[in-house]
Enzyme design. Sequence first.
Site, short mmCIF file in Angstrom:
data_model
loop_
_atom_site.label_atom_id
_atom_site.label_comp_id
_atom_site.label_asym_id
_atom_site.label_seq_id
_atom_site.Cartn_x
_atom_site.Cartn_y
_atom_site.Cartn_z
N GLY B 148 0.83 -1.19 0.00
CA GLY B 148 0.00 0.00 0.00
C GLY B 148 0.86 1.24 0.00
O GLY B 148 2.07 1.20 0.28
N CYS B 149 0.27 2.36 -0.34
CA CYS B 149 1.03 3.61 -0.47
C CYS B 149 1.52 4.10 0.89
O CYS B 149 2.71 4.38 1.07
CB CYS B 149 0.21 4.67 -1.18
SG CYS B 149 -1.50 4.80 -0.60
N TYR B 150 0.61 4.21 1.86
CA TYR B 150 1.05 4.65 3.19
C TYR B 150 2.11 3.71 3.75
O TYR B 150 3.15 4.15 4.26
CB TYR B 150 -0.13 4.74 4.16
CG TYR B 150 -1.06 5.90 3.90
CD1 TYR B 150 -0.62 7.22 4.02
CD2 TYR B 150 -2.40 5.71 3.57
CE1 TYR B 150 -1.47 8.29 3.82
CE2 TYR B 150 -3.26 6.78 3.36
CZ TYR B 150 -2.79 8.07 3.49
OH TYR B 150 -3.63 9.13 3.28
N THR B 152 4.28 1.97 2.26
CA THR B 152 5.57 2.17 1.60
C THR B 152 6.34 3.33 2.23
O THR B 152 7.53 3.22 2.52
CB THR B 152 5.36 2.43 0.08
OG1 THR B 152 4.76 1.26 -0.50
CG2 THR B 152 6.68 2.73 -0.61
#
Lengths: 339, 339, 339, 339
Positions: B148-150, B152
Amino acid sequence: MIKAGIIGATGYTGAELVRMLSVHPDVELTVITSRQYEGTPISDVYPALSERCELVCEAFDTKTFCDRVDIAFTALPHKIPMDIVPGLLEGGVRVVDLSADFRFRNVGQYEDWYQPHTAPEISEQAVYGLCELNRDEIRTARVVGNPGCYPTTILLALVPLLKAGIIKADGIISDSKSGVSGAGRGLSLGSHFCEANESFKAYKVDGHRHRPEIEEVLSAAHGADVEITFIPHLIPATRGMLSTIYCTLADGKTEEDARKALAETYDSSHFVRLREKGAVPDILHVQHTNFCDIGLASDPRSGRLVVMSAIDNLLKGASGQAVQNMNIMAGLDEKAGLY
Amino acid sequence: MIKAGIIGATGYTGAELVRMLSVHPDVELTVITSRQYEGTPISDVYPALSERCELVCEAFDTKTFCDRVDIAFTALPHKIPMDIVPGLLEGGVRVVDLSADFRFRNVGQYEDWYQPHTAPEISEQAVYGLCELNRDEIRTARVVGNPGCYPTTILLALVPLLKAGIIKADGIISDSKSGVSGAGRGLSLGSHFCEANESFKAYKVDGHRHRPEIEEVLSAAHGADVEITFIPHLIPATRGMLSTIYCTLADGKTEEDARKALAETYDSSHFVRLREKGAVPDILHVQHTNFCDIGLASDPRSGRLVVMSAIDNLLKGASGQAVQNMNIMAGLDEKAGLY
Amino acid sequence: MIKAGIIGATGYTGAELVRMLSVHPDVELTVITSRQYEGTPISDVYPALSERCELVCEAFDTKTFCDRVDIAFTALPHKIPMDIVPGLLEGGVRVVDLSADFRFRNVGQYEDWYQPHTAPEISEQAVYGLCELNRDEIRTARVVGNPGCYPTTILLALVPLLKAGIIKADGIISDSKSGVSGAGRGLSLGSHFCEANESFKAYKVDGHRHRPEIEEVLSAAHGADVEITFIPHLIPATRGMLSTIYCTLADGKTEEDARKALAETYDSSHFVRLREKGAVPDILHVQHTNFCDIGLASDPRSGRLVVMSAIDNLLKGASGQAVQNMNIMAGLDEKAGLY
Amino acid sequence: MIKAGIIGATGYTGAELVRMLSVHPDVELTVITSRQYEGTPISDVYPALSERCELVCEAFDTKTFCDRVDIAFTALPHKIPMDIVPGLLEGGVRVVDLSADFRFRNVGQYEDWYQPHTAPEISEQAVYGLCELNRDEIRTARVVGNPGCYPTTILLALVPLLKAGIIKADGIISDSKSGVSGAGRGLSLGSHFCEANESFKAYKVDGHRHRPEIEEVLSAAHGADVEITFIPHLIPATRGMLSTIYCTLADGKTEEDARKALAETYDSSHFVRLREKGAVPDILHVQHTNFCDIGLASDPRSGRLVVMSAIDNLLKGASGQAVQNMNIMAGLDEKAGLY
C-alpha cells in the site's frame, strides 16, 4: 423583517443563500427544503454553516411553505421550478428562481434548448433579474428569473455598449471561463478533483444553453437579432468566472467611448466596478463578493475592443444576485446582507 | 521481451501501468482488461495515452489472458484478485497484485480488516513487494503483494531503524498525508473538486486498513509486536504522499545514527534518496517519479526522532513499485522503464 | 462609533483588517498606514477592496494617528511594534498588536527566539489575546498581543484539556499544517506558485518560533513546564490551518471526558465549534470565517487522544481574532463585523 | 553519443532539459552552467534531480564549453544568447536557443519588440525550430531558434489551415491561456502562490511579444501579411497551455476540410495529436509530455472555425521541443528521450 424560504437548499447555490440570508439584517430565513436531505440539519450537510444556521431541511409542501414565507428562492434543477412556482404565486409568495425556467420571454427559445414549458404565461411575465439593468421591473416583479452566470458576465459588459452604439452587433465572440463550482455539487467525472485539478479545457463547444439566453437579451438591447460565438472553459479553481469578449468598435468609436458608456451606466451601481485603463479583472478580486469587475483593452490595428468581465459564479452569477434581486423587490438597501 | 498484461487497466493505477509499460524497453504490453470499458481503446478512456498505447480493453478470460502473458498486474479492487490469481498461477503466469489481497502473511489479520480470504495458502506464500527490503524473495516470487502507499512511506523509513535498534518500538505515530488520487477514480463527494480543493482534513481517524499492514511488517522487523498510531489526511493535490513519523530514539542513539542506518540500507538502492541534515522531503520532488525521499529531524529535549518520507502515491506507492517488482522478478535492471 | 486605525495595512493581515473594518457596523476605519504604499489608495494595492474602502495609505506619524483613532491595529513585522506601541499608549490609543512583540509575559523567552525587547514592561502587562480563554483581561487591556496562528489552533484545543486534567502534560506532539498565506505577501521561492502548488512538506523542523509561545501558555495552564514537539507543514492552499495534536489521556480519562471539558469551556463561545464524535474539522469549513473547529479521536490501544483543530490562519489566526479582541475591548458584541 | 551542454541550467526550462538529457539514450550531458549557482550541484537547486544528474553548475567559458560539447542548449533570458552564440558557432558547436534571440528572420521586427540585435546575420540564417513544419531546415541548421510557447500552440494549429486555404487570413483571434511556470522561476508578485492560486485573468492585453513571432510565421505561410488579435491569460496551474483560436472558414470550406488538412500535415508526426470530432484538448492530457493536442469545433451560423491547441508549456512549448530539435539535428529518432 422579510420572511424568506429556500426551496432546494443543499446545492452550492442553495448553501450560499443560506449563508447570506442567515445573517441578513432585514431577513428572517424561516424555511429550507431538500428532497435528498429531508430531516437533516443544514449544518450536517455543510458543516461550514454550523453556528450560523440551525434550520433543518424539510420536504417541500406548498401550503405550509407559503404560510411562513414572503419571498421564495427556488434553487432547483431546471424543470422543477416551473411546476412549483405557480403554486407559490397563488400562495401570495414572490419568487426569485435561480434556474433557467423563467429567464426567457421567448418561451419557444427555452423549449428549443431545455424542454416543453408548463407555465409559459408566467415565464412571459417574469422579469429577467439582471439587477443593474432591470431595476425598475424587478421592484414590482412577482417572479424574477435570476440570470445565468455566463450571461451575467457578458450582458453587464455588452448591453450598455450595444445600446450606446459603441460596438457593432455582429461578430461578437465570448471566450468564457468558469470555476468548477459552476457544475454544481452532483458527482461527475469532470468534477472529480484529479480530472479538474491542473486541467484546463473548453466544453460544450457545440452549443451551451446560456447562449440563447445571452442572445435574447442582447437582441432586445440592440433592437434586432444578435448572434454570438460562445465557448465556455473550465478553470481549475472552485469559484470565479471570467469572460473575455471580442467585439468590433463601431465606426469612429474608441475604447474611451466604451469606458464612458459603461461608467455612465454603472455610476450609481455599487456592484459593478469599472477597471481603469490598463487594469484587468481577476476572479481573485471578486471571489466571495457580489461584484462584477469590467476591464477594457483595444487593438487599434483591427479596430477590436476586448471587454473582460469577472464575477464569482456562485454570487453575482447566482445566489448573490438573487439576494440583490430580493433586496430590490423588497425595497431594501440593494447591498443589504451582501458583504 | 517480457510479455505483460494488466487486469483492470482503467483505474488510475492501471493507467499508470499502461503509461509505463507501453514504453518499457524490455516489455511488450500485450493485453489490458476492463469490465467497464470492454471494447474501448484505452486512449479513449485516457486521451493522454493516445499515440502511446493502441490497445483496446478486453474482458478478462483466464485462458486467453495466460496464453499471451508472462507477468500479470492485477490493478483491481480488493477481493477480486484472490478469485483470479489462482487461475493465473495455474496458467503459468507470475503476478504482481496491487490490491491488499496478497500483502498479509497473517491471513487472519487480512480477514479482520477486509473480508474472508478465498486463497489463503497463496497469500501465505506471496512475497510482500517492498522492493528495497525484500529483493531476494521478490526475485523468485510467483505472487507479489504490492505494498500500500502509506505502508511504503512508513516502512521504508522505519524498518531499517527498528532493525538497527535506533528507535524504540513503542509510541510510534505516523501523521500521513496523501494526494487525492489515492482515493481512486471512482466518484465520491470527498473527491469532488469543490470539496477537495483548498481543503485539508484527516480521515478514517478511527482506523485505516493500512495500519495492520504496516504493523505486520514492523513487527516482523522488530521481532515482536509493534503498534502504531496512524492518522491519514488528504492534501489538495493530485499526487504525492508524505508521512511525518514521530518516534523515540533508543538510549544513546542520535539522529546521526539514524542517518547512518538508513544510508547503509539504501546505499545501493537507486529509488530511496536520503536527504541531508536540515533538508526536508517535498512531494513536489518525487511526483511523476518512483523515488522515495527520506529526511530526518530530532528534538533533543524530548529525545524524539522525526522521520519524513515522501513518494508519489501512484508510482512508488503503487504502479511504479509494481513495475520495479516486475523488473526484479524478471531479472531486469531495477530501473528499467522507470524514468 | 469606535474610531480604528491600521498601521501596516498592505500585508495580507492588514488587508483583511481593512476588509472587515470597512463594513463593521460599530467602527469607523479612519486611518491606514503603509511605508511601501504611502500615497496609494488601498484599492490600488488590493483591487478587491475597491468600492469597499476609499482610504489612501499614509505614512505613520504618532501624533496625527492618535488624534484620529481610539484603537490601533499594528499589523507589522516583529520588532517594529515594540518601538511604536509606547507612543500609541501615551497618545491614549489602545492597541491590538498582530506581531509577536507583546505575546510573551516572559520577555526572556521572547528575546531567546526573536531579539532584544525595547519595551519589556509593556509586554509584561500586555494581555494575550486568545479571546475565548482570556476574555476578562482583554476587556480592560491597553495592549493585546494577538496570538500566532499555530498557537491559536493548539491552545484552544489543549488548554481546557490540561486544566481539567484530561490529558497528560508530557509527550504532546502537534503536527500542524498551514496554507501559504501564512508566509505573508513578501516574495520568496517558497511562496512561488510553482514551488508551493502540488507541493507538501514540513519546514522549520529544527524549531519554529511559535513553539515557545505555545509552551508559555500551556505551562501557565498546567501550572508547570510543558514542552511539546511541534512540526509545521505547508498546505498547497491559500488559507487555512489544521493542527493534528497527539496527546496521552490521563489515567481513567476518555475521549468523552475530553469532549465534555471542551463543550463546557466553549458552550457560550460562538467561534469555537466542537465537532461531534466521528466528524473531523476541515479547513474548507472555516475558510473566510472566524471559527475554530475542534474534533476528537482516540486510539484505545495506546491511550492516545488525537485532537484536530482548524482555523482560517488569516482570520481566527490573525485579523479575525484581532477584530474579536477589539470587540471585547470596546464592549461590543463579540461577533460584530465578523460574518 | 552526442555530447550536449546546457547554458543556463537552473531556470525551469533548463531544469527540464537536465531532467530529459540525463536519461536520453543517445546523449551524454557533459556540462551545465549557471551564473547564480556556480559551484552548486544541480541536485541542490532541484532536489527532484538527485540520483538523476550529478553535474555541478559551472561558470560559462566559451573555450572550455566548446571543447566538451557537440550541441548547446541556451536557456537564458533574451539578449544574452546573441552575445554568446557567435562564439559557440566558432567553436564548432551547434545551438538550440530557447530565447527569442534567433526566432525572427526579420530582425527589425525583433528589435521593435525586444532590443537592438548584436548578431543579426546569424538570426537571419537561423532556423525557426517548429519541428513538425520545418524538419528539413532543422536537420542541417547550425542555430535553431526554439519557438515560444504561445506561438507553438497557434502555429501548429493554423499554418496548415492557412496554407491549404481552409481559413481566411484576416480576423484571427487567439484567446490563449498559460500555466504559471511560463513566467519562470524569478520572483514576482504575479507568481506568488496567494496571488496566482484560485486566480484567473488576462495579462499584457496591450501587446505580448509573442504576437510578432506568430505573425511573422503566419505571414510567411500565407504569402502576405497576417495580423492577429492575441490575448494571453494565466491559469492557476503549474504547467500547460491552451489556445482557443477563432477564425473564419474560407468560402465553401468546412470543419471537416480543416480536419483533413491537419490530418494530412501531421499524419507522420508523432507529437501532434488531432482530436476527433467533439473531443477537446485538455492541458491535463499533455502535461509532462511533448505532445500538442489539437481539436476543432465550428459555428455554422457565423462560419467560424474554433481551433483548440494544447501543450505543456515547459515541454512542447520549450525544452521538449528543444530536445526534439536536437534529435532532428543529430539524425536521431525524433522521439528519443521524450517519454
